[in-house]
Design a protein around this motif. Structure first.
Motif, PDB file in Angstrom:
ATOM      1  N   ALA B 197       6.730   8.009  -6.487  1.00  0.00           N
ATOM      2  CA  ALA B 197       6.092   6.716  -6.705  1.00  0.00           C
ATOM      3  C   ALA B 197       4.584   6.939  -6.812  1.00  0.00           C
ATOM      4  O   ALA B 197       4.105   8.069  -6.730  1.00  0.00           O
ATOM      5  N   LYS B 198       3.858   5.848  -7.039  1.00  0.00           N
ATOM      6  CA  LYS B 198       2.398   5.929  -7.108  1.00  0.00           C
ATOM      7  C   LYS B 198       1.796   5.154  -5.945  1.00  0.00           C
ATOM      8  O   LYS B 198       2.250   4.055  -5.621  1.00  0.00           O
ATOM      9  N   TYR B 199       0.782   5.739  -5.320  1.00  0.00           N
ATOM     10  CA  TYR B 199       0.011   5.012  -4.323  1.00  0.00           C
ATOM     11  C   TYR B 199      -1.457   5.317  -4.562  1.00  0.00           C
ATOM     12  O   TYR B 199      -1.850   6.486  -4.556  1.00  0.00           O
ATOM     13  N   LYS B 200      -2.231   4.290  -4.797  1.00  0.00           N
ATOM     14  CA  LYS B 200      -3.654   4.437  -5.131  1.00  0.00           C
ATOM     15  C   LYS B 200      -3.860   5.453  -6.247  1.00  0.00           C
ATOM     16  O   LYS B 200      -4.763   6.290  -6.208  1.00  0.00           O
ATOM     17  N   GLY B 201      -2.951   5.396  -7.217  1.00  0.00           N
ATOM     18  CA  GLY B 201      -3.075   6.258  -8.384  1.00  0.00           C
ATOM     19  C   GLY B 201      -2.570   7.665  -8.187  1.00  0.00           C
ATOM     20  O   GLY B 201      -2.605   8.485  -9.115  1.00  0.00           O
ATOM     21  N   GLN B 202      -2.068   7.986  -6.997  1.00  0.00           N
ATOM     22  CA  GLN B 202      -1.592   9.349  -6.709  1.00  0.00           C
ATOM     23  C   GLN B 202      -0.066   9.385  -6.716  1.00  0.00           C
ATOM     24  O   GLN B 202       0.589   8.430  -6.302  1.00  0.00           O
ATOM     25  N   ASP B 203       0.479  10.516  -7.155  1.00  0.00           N
ATOM     26  CA  ASP B 203       1.924  10.720  -7.053  1.00  0.00           C
ATOM     27  C   ASP B 203       2.279  10.913  -5.585  1.00  0.00           C
ATOM     28  O   ASP B 203       1.680  11.761  -4.905  1.00  0.00           O
ATOM     29  N   VAL B 204       3.227  10.129  -5.110  1.00  0.00           N
ATOM     30  CA  VAL B 204       3.658  10.255  -3.713  1.00  0.00           C
ATOM     31  C   VAL B 204       5.178  10.224  -3.657  1.00  0.00           C
ATOM     32  O   VAL B 204       5.831   9.793  -4.611  1.00  0.00           O
ATOM     33  N   SER B 324      -5.492   1.474   4.975  1.00  0.00           N
ATOM     34  CA  SER B 324      -6.049   0.429   4.105  1.00  0.00           C
ATOM     35  C   SER B 324      -5.538  -0.948   4.490  1.00  0.00           C
ATOM     36  O   SER B 324      -5.622  -1.893   3.690  1.00  0.00           O
ATOM     37  N   ASP B 325      -4.988  -1.053   5.643  1.00  0.00           N
ATOM     38  CA  ASP B 325      -4.608  -2.322   6.255  1.00  0.00           C
ATOM     39  C   ASP B 325      -5.152  -2.229   7.682  1.00  0.00           C
ATOM     40  O   ASP B 325      -5.675  -1.185   8.073  1.00  0.00           O
ATOM     41  N   THR B 326      -5.056  -3.277   8.436  1.00  0.00           N
ATOM     42  CA  THR B 326      -5.502  -3.163   9.828  1.00  0.00           C
ATOM     43  C   THR B 326      -4.299  -3.223  10.756  1.00  0.00           C
ATOM     44  O   THR B 326      -3.248  -3.768  10.404  1.00  0.00           O
ATOM     45  N   ASN B 327      -4.463  -2.647  11.949  1.00  0.00           N
ATOM     46  CA  ASN B 327      -3.522  -2.964  13.010  1.00  0.00           C
ATOM     47  C   ASN B 327      -3.688  -4.446  13.338  1.00  0.00           C
ATOM     48  O   ASN B 327      -4.695  -5.055  12.988  1.00  0.00           O
ATOM     49  N   THR B 328      -2.710  -4.998  14.034  1.00  0.00           N
ATOM     50  CA  THR B 328      -2.746  -6.453  14.242  1.00  0.00           C
ATOM     51  C   THR B 328      -2.459  -6.795  15.700  1.00  0.00           C
ATOM     52  O   THR B 328      -1.538  -6.243  16.304  1.00  0.00           O
ATOM     53  N   LEU B 329      -3.266  -7.699  16.218  1.00  0.00           N
ATOM     54  CA  LEU B 329      -3.045  -8.214  17.575  1.00  0.00           C
ATOM     55  C   LEU B 329      -2.688  -9.689  17.486  1.00  0.00           C
ATOM     56  O   LEU B 329      -3.513 -10.505  17.086  1.00  0.00           O
ATOM     57  N   HIS B 330      -1.455  -9.994  17.818  1.00  0.00           N
ATOM     58  CA  HIS B 330      -1.000 -11.387  17.838  1.00  0.00           C
ATOM     59  C   HIS B 330      -1.073 -11.907  19.280  1.00  0.00           C
ATOM     60  O   HIS B 330      -0.443 -11.343  20.173  1.00  0.00           O
ATOM     61  N   ILE B 331      -1.821 -12.964  19.457  1.00  0.00           N
ATOM     62  CA  ILE B 331      -1.946 -13.581  20.772  1.00  0.00           C
ATOM     63  C   ILE B 331      -0.917 -14.714  20.887  1.00  0.00           C
ATOM     64  O   ILE B 331      -0.820 -15.584  20.011  1.00  0.00           O
ATOM     65  N   ASN B 332      -0.165 -14.653  21.982  1.00  0.00           N
ATOM     66  CA  ASN B 332       0.950 -15.566  22.224  1.00  0.00           C
ATOM     67  C   ASN B 332       0.427 -16.770  23.009  1.00  0.00           C
ATOM     68  O   ASN B 332      -0.036 -16.615  24.136  1.00  0.00           O
ATOM     69  N   ALA B 386     -10.800  10.957  -0.249  1.00  0.00           N
ATOM     70  CA  ALA B 386     -11.109  10.826  -1.671  1.00  0.00           C
ATOM     71  C   ALA B 386      -9.973  10.178  -2.445  1.00  0.00           C
ATOM     72  O   ALA B 386     -10.199   9.380  -3.351  1.00  0.00           O
ATOM     73  N   THR B 387      -8.726  10.495  -2.078  1.00  0.00           N
ATOM     74  CA  THR B 387      -7.606   9.988  -2.868  1.00  0.00           C
ATOM     75  C   THR B 387      -7.041   8.671  -2.328  1.00  0.00           C
ATOM     76  O   THR B 387      -6.587   7.821  -3.093  1.00  0.00           O
ATOM     77  N   MET B 388      -7.028   8.508  -1.009  1.00  0.00           N
ATOM     78  CA  MET B 388      -6.344   7.338  -0.436  1.00  0.00           C
ATOM     79  C   MET B 388      -7.159   6.649   0.652  1.00  0.00           C
ATOM     80  O   MET B 388      -6.618   5.853   1.414  1.00  0.00           O
ATOM     81  N   ASP B 389      -8.440   6.973   0.747  1.00  0.00           N
ATOM     82  CA  ASP B 389      -9.302   6.395   1.793  1.00  0.00           C
ATOM     83  C   ASP B 389      -8.797   6.712   3.189  1.00  0.00           C
ATOM     84  O   ASP B 389      -9.091   5.992   4.156  1.00  0.00           O
ATOM     85  N   SER B 390      -8.014   7.742   3.319  1.00  0.00           N
ATOM     86  CA  SER B 390      -7.381   8.041   4.599  1.00  0.00           C
ATOM     87  C   SER B 390      -6.897   9.483   4.561  1.00  0.00           C
ATOM     88  O   SER B 390      -6.215   9.875   3.613  1.00  0.00           O
ATOM     89  N   SER B 391      -7.250  10.266   5.577  1.00  0.00           N
ATOM     90  CA  SER B 391      -6.887  11.677   5.535  1.00  0.00           C
ATOM     91  C   SER B 391      -5.472  11.890   6.078  1.00  0.00           C
ATOM     92  O   SER B 391      -4.917  11.034   6.776  1.00  0.00           O
ATOM     93  N   ARG B 392      -4.915  13.050   5.768  1.00  0.00           N
ATOM     94  CA  ARG B 392      -3.563  13.342   6.254  1.00  0.00           C
ATOM     95  C   ARG B 392      -3.569  13.490   7.778  1.00  0.00           C
ATOM     96  O   ARG B 392      -2.756  12.900   8.470  1.00  0.00           O
ATOM     97  N   LYS B 393      -4.477  14.302   8.278  1.00  0.00           N
ATOM     98  CA  LYS B 393      -4.614  14.446   9.733  1.00  0.00           C
ATOM     99  C   LYS B 393      -5.606  13.413  10.227  1.00  0.00           C
ATOM    100  O   LYS B 393      -6.667  13.232   9.604  1.00  0.00           O
ATOM    101  N   GLN B 394      -5.294  12.789  11.316  1.00  0.00           N
ATOM    102  CA  GLN B 394      -6.127  11.670  11.756  1.00  0.00           C
ATOM    103  C   GLN B 394      -6.374  11.735  13.267  1.00  0.00           C
ATOM    104  O   GLN B 394      -5.567  12.286  14.016  1.00  0.00           O
ATOM    105  N   PRO B 395      -7.487  11.132  13.705  1.00  0.00           N
ATOM    106  CA  PRO B 395      -7.770  11.144  15.141  1.00  0.00           C
ATOM    107  C   PRO B 395      -6.914  10.127  15.893  1.00  0.00           C
ATOM    108  O   PRO B 395      -6.399   9.170  15.306  1.00  0.00           O
ATOM    109  N   VAL B 396      -6.788  10.355  17.167  1.00  0.00           N
ATOM    110  CA  VAL B 396      -6.249   9.311  18.051  1.00  0.00           C
ATOM    111  C   VAL B 396      -7.295   8.209  18.157  1.00  0.00           C
ATOM    112  O   VAL B 396      -8.499   8.486  18.127  1.00  0.00           O
ATOM    113  N   LEU B 397      -6.866   6.972  18.231  1.00  0.00           N
ATOM    114  CA  LEU B 397      -7.797   5.873  18.519  1.00  0.00           C
ATOM    115  C   LEU B 397      -7.622   5.481  19.983  1.00  0.00           C
ATOM    116  O   LEU B 397      -6.506   5.220  20.430  1.00  0.00           O
TER     117      LEU B 397
END
Lengths: 250, 540
Positions: B197-204, B324-332, B386-397
């Motif tokens: 498939a394609k994601y942000k113009g890249q073959d995935v 390219s999306d955010t995590n979400t906090l839903h308050i009950n 450069a390709t997806m605004d997000s690297s393959r390896k990522q830090p812990v938050l």
């Protein structure tokens, strides 16, 4: 909007203008007429072709701030914000001259990458050379929300409405975000009113339809909420027909 | 693991100054978070190719913390795929952190394509059992008095053969034993993977878009060691979704256990327990506002974390999502609605560059409020900024709770993380963490908080649910404030841990504990020691 709010906003705009005049500005350049075709190509969605042409021109005429901007802008339009930042940064650092929109799009690119403080700085810098520019004020409102300053966010969205009195789309999105602030503050009635205003100005703001439906529930208008939810689905499909049962956050 | 050398002990988390802690009590609380990475004998996880080529390989495999031998420490189960057997490690630390592989000794010999695992006492014998989700037939292992595990899948009637991801035990019908919710993902034939498939113009690699989602499965615990498929009977049939995670607890405060289900690229579900006889659930996700984020957008929910963020006694829901999306906090809120308040609490934009998986709210610095730990890593091996605004390896938050905000800190290291489980591995009173990369190293992070004086409270439920999965607790303190907690298995992505005790710093003087047991029964406790460990048993 009452008189004191209007005065406050006018004062804020004056402060912005004064702030802009009080600092020495880098020399501003305009978009070279020789790059207008490339600009048009990007706006038409042909960013790849535009980049080939821009690179050729830069090989001949050097890396000017406006050409570097167009490189960044082309990636921004493709939602490749990491690459956009790379080129827009080059643009804003080019030889003591500046093509101001580079700062504006640098701000948006950083925002989409989640770099809140870098985004805020870029928008602040842009407003120094282009005081009161509504879209940057709008972005600063979003950043204020992320930084937890709802009061300031509300003030910024209110200011945007007064700065762009004839720009319906800008008014609509500012009003919708102002409504978001009111909703977060628990002022559901005023939020509903602001959402209504926003959607009268731009019925394609599907996110606002969704939040409008949620706000209507809070004031007990379940039927109206269901109608708004239906409008949300229709607007979303109208704007993004490619989003069907599933979506990627592209 | 490529590019990352494990040192004997590596301090990996930066100290965080927490400026607003001064108003939280009369004793200055701990205000730093620091973990040390401990070298252990735990083998890396295995999940297909080092660079995944199909969607089957991208989710990695799960972890579980289980005290299988009831010796009061947390042992570790690791799911493995692609022919590598699953593993069980016994905690042999005795105050330190050390694990010994006892897989063969106790009969853990599975070599299916295991994906996830959940822990619960399925047969009510007082020993926690394991349910292992797989691509292919899932597996139920009964724990025989802490000495061995026996595969009872067919006999127990839980041999679902979909692509299981996460699963959860919970007392859905309020009869005292643990029922089972199984998340299923999608139809996938290893011999016929979907086209790229394609994601942000890249073959995935292809999927989940365009693939066929599978129906989740719900099993009622019949009480004799067997289960009955009650998916349809209890109202869980709906349009099938790409389910990745779930959590079971009482979301609306009516004393009944509900189910929140996180789906990939589709609306999430909140199945509310109607309390009817026979048992019946209705999907209230869209109506309550928790199905989508505040923009009305469907997300790709992987991790789920629960805490009472706004202090109103209701469980708020944090979910991790795609890059390219955010995590979400839903308050009950108290009227049955969930509001997206991600920005207000400062956990939104900072997550746009990462793709989040397991997460957890825990009081890592023992200052009396919850902090947030999230592991990340991209699904596409060709991901880069450069390709997806997000690297393959990522830090812990890591976010520290500071007043009404979560403040992020920079952490060292980038990983391909998927699973994380939280528990007190060395029995020193604070929460440690085990993190697993997709097809890679397992990191053990020892919390270096210094528990001085505190009160630890654990629950012991009635026969059939001794761990009291699904119970809720509201603590009222001498200063009039209160905090609420849920006794869950953490809802880690494809992972599970036995419920952690709640820890009350000594500067917060608890005066009343209001417990709602999974059956809905209430119990109030008013006498507590100042510090130490307390186990509260469900009254008869």
């Amino acid at each position: 909007m009452n008189l004191s709010q209007s005065l406050k906003i006018a004062l804020s705009v004056l402060v912005l203008l004064f702030g802009a005049c009080s600092k020495e500005q880098p020399k501003q350049v305009k978009l070279d007429s020789g790059l207008k075709t490339e600009h048009a190509l990007i706006l038409d969605g042909n960013s790849g072709s535009a980049r080939v042409r821009i690179r050729q021109k830069m090989a001949t005429h050097g890396e000017t701030p406006d050409a570097l901007f167009l490189m960044g802008f082309s990636y921004h339009q493709e939602q490749k914000y990491g690459k956009a930042v790379e080129w827009l940064q080059k643009s804003v650092r080019a030889n003591g001259r500046i093509y101001p929109p580079a700062l504006h799009f640098l701000g948006w690119s950083y925002l989409y990458l989640g770099e809140v403080l870098a985004s805020k700085k870029a928008f602040d810098d842009f407003l120094l050379v282009n005081p009161g520019e509504p879209d940057s004020m709008f972005a600063l409102g979003l950043l204020s929300m992320e930084l937890g300053d709802l009061k300031h966010a509300g003030e910024l969205f209110a200011m945007v409405s007064s700065l762009a009195p004839h720009d319906k789309l800008m008014q609509a999105k500012a009003s919708a975000r102002w409504a978001d602030v009111l909703a977060e503050q628990g002022n559901w009635l005023e939020a509903v009113s602001k959402y209504e205003h926003s959607l009268e100005l731009n019925p394609d703001l599907y996110e606002a339809w969704y939040r409008f439906s949620q706000a209507l529930k809070r004031i007990g208008l379940e039927n109206e909420s269901a109608v708004a939810l239906q409008s949300f689905q229709e607007a979303r499909h109208r704007v993004h027909p490619e989003w069907q049962a599933t979506r990627f956050p592209e | 693991m490529a590019g990352y050398e494990v040192s004997r002990v590596k301090r990996i988390l930066v100290l965080i100054l927490c400026s607003s802690c001064a108003d939280q009590g009369d004793v200055a609380p701990s205000n730093t978070i620091s973990f040390a990475e401990v070298t252990t004998e735990i083998a890396p996880t295995v999940c297909g190719n080092p660079n995944p080529v199909t969607i089957l390989e991208v989710n990695g495999t799960g972890l579980a913390l289980i005290d299988f031998d009831n010796d009061n420490d947390l042992d570790l189960f690791i799911a493995n795929a692609s022919g590598e057997p699953c593993r069980l490690y016994k905690n042999v630390g005795d105050g330190t952190i050390a694990y010994k592989d006892v897989s063969e000794q106790v009969g853990i010999g599975l070599n299916q394509w295991a994906t996830g695992v959940t822990v619960g006492d399925a047969n009510g014998d007082g020993f926690d059992d394991l349910y292992i989700t797989c691509h292919g037939q899932n597996v139920m292992l009964f724990n025989i008095e802490g000495n061995s595990f026996v595969d009872v899948t067919e006999a127990a009637g839980v041999a679902d053969a979909g692509w299981g991801t996460s699963s959860r035990f919970g007392d859905l019908d309020g009869d005292g034993d643990l029922d089972l919710y199984v998340c299923n993902y999608l139809e996938f034939d290893r011999d016929k993977p979907p086209p790229k498939a394609k994601y942000k113009g890249q073959d995935v690699l292809g999927g989940p878009h365009g693939m066929t989602p599978q129906q989740d499965v719900v099993y009622e615990n019949v009480g004799d060691g067997t289960f009955a498929n009650v998916t349809e009977e209890w109202g869980f049939t709906q349009t099938p979704a790409f389910s990745l995670n779930a959590t079971i607890l009482d979301f609306n405060g009516d004393g009944l256990q509900d189910v929140f289900v996180g789906n990939d690229s589709m609306a999430n579900s909140l199945f509310l327990n109607t309390g009817e006889v026979p048992t019946r659930f209705i999907n209230n996700g869209v109506q309550s506002g928790i199905a989508v984020n505040g923009d009305g957008s469907m997300q790709a929910t992987m991790g789920i974390a629960i805490a009472d963020i706004n202090g109103n006694g209701r469980p708020d829901v944090f979910t991790t999502n795609f890059s390219s999306d955010t995590n979400t906090l839903h308050i009950n809120d108290h009227s049955g609605y969930f509001d997206d308040r991600t920005s207000r609490f400062g956990v939104g934009l900072s997550s746009r560059s990462v793709l989040g998986w397991s997460c957890g709210f825990h009081d890592f610095d023992l200052d009396g409020d919850e902090d947030l730990f999230i592991v990340n890593g991209h699904v596409y091996p060709n991901a880069s900024v450069a390709t997806m605004d997000s690297s393959r390896k990522q830090p812990v938050l890591l976010y520290t709770r500071t007043g009404n905000r979560f403040v992020q800190t920079e952490l060292q290291g980038e990983f391909r993380d998927r699973a994380a489980v939280f528990g007190d591995l060395d029995n020193d009173g604070d929460i440690d963490i085990i993190v697993a990369q997709r097809d890679g190293d397992v990191r053990v992070l020892q919390n270096e908080a210094t528990p001085n004086s505190m009160l630890s409270i654990a629950l012991e439920g009635a026969y059939g649910n001794l761990r009291a999965l699904g119970a809720s607790m509201t603590c009222t303190f001498a200063d009039g404030t209160s905090s609420s907690y849920w006794n869950t298995d953490g809802a880690g992505f494809q992972s599970s841990h036995t419920p952690n005790p709640i820890v009350i710093p000594s500067h917060k003087h608890i005066v009343l504990l209001d417990i709602t047991w999974p059956s809905g029964a209430k119990q109030v406790v008013t006498e507590f020691p100042v510090n130490g460990r307390v186990v509260i048993q469900q009254s008869k």
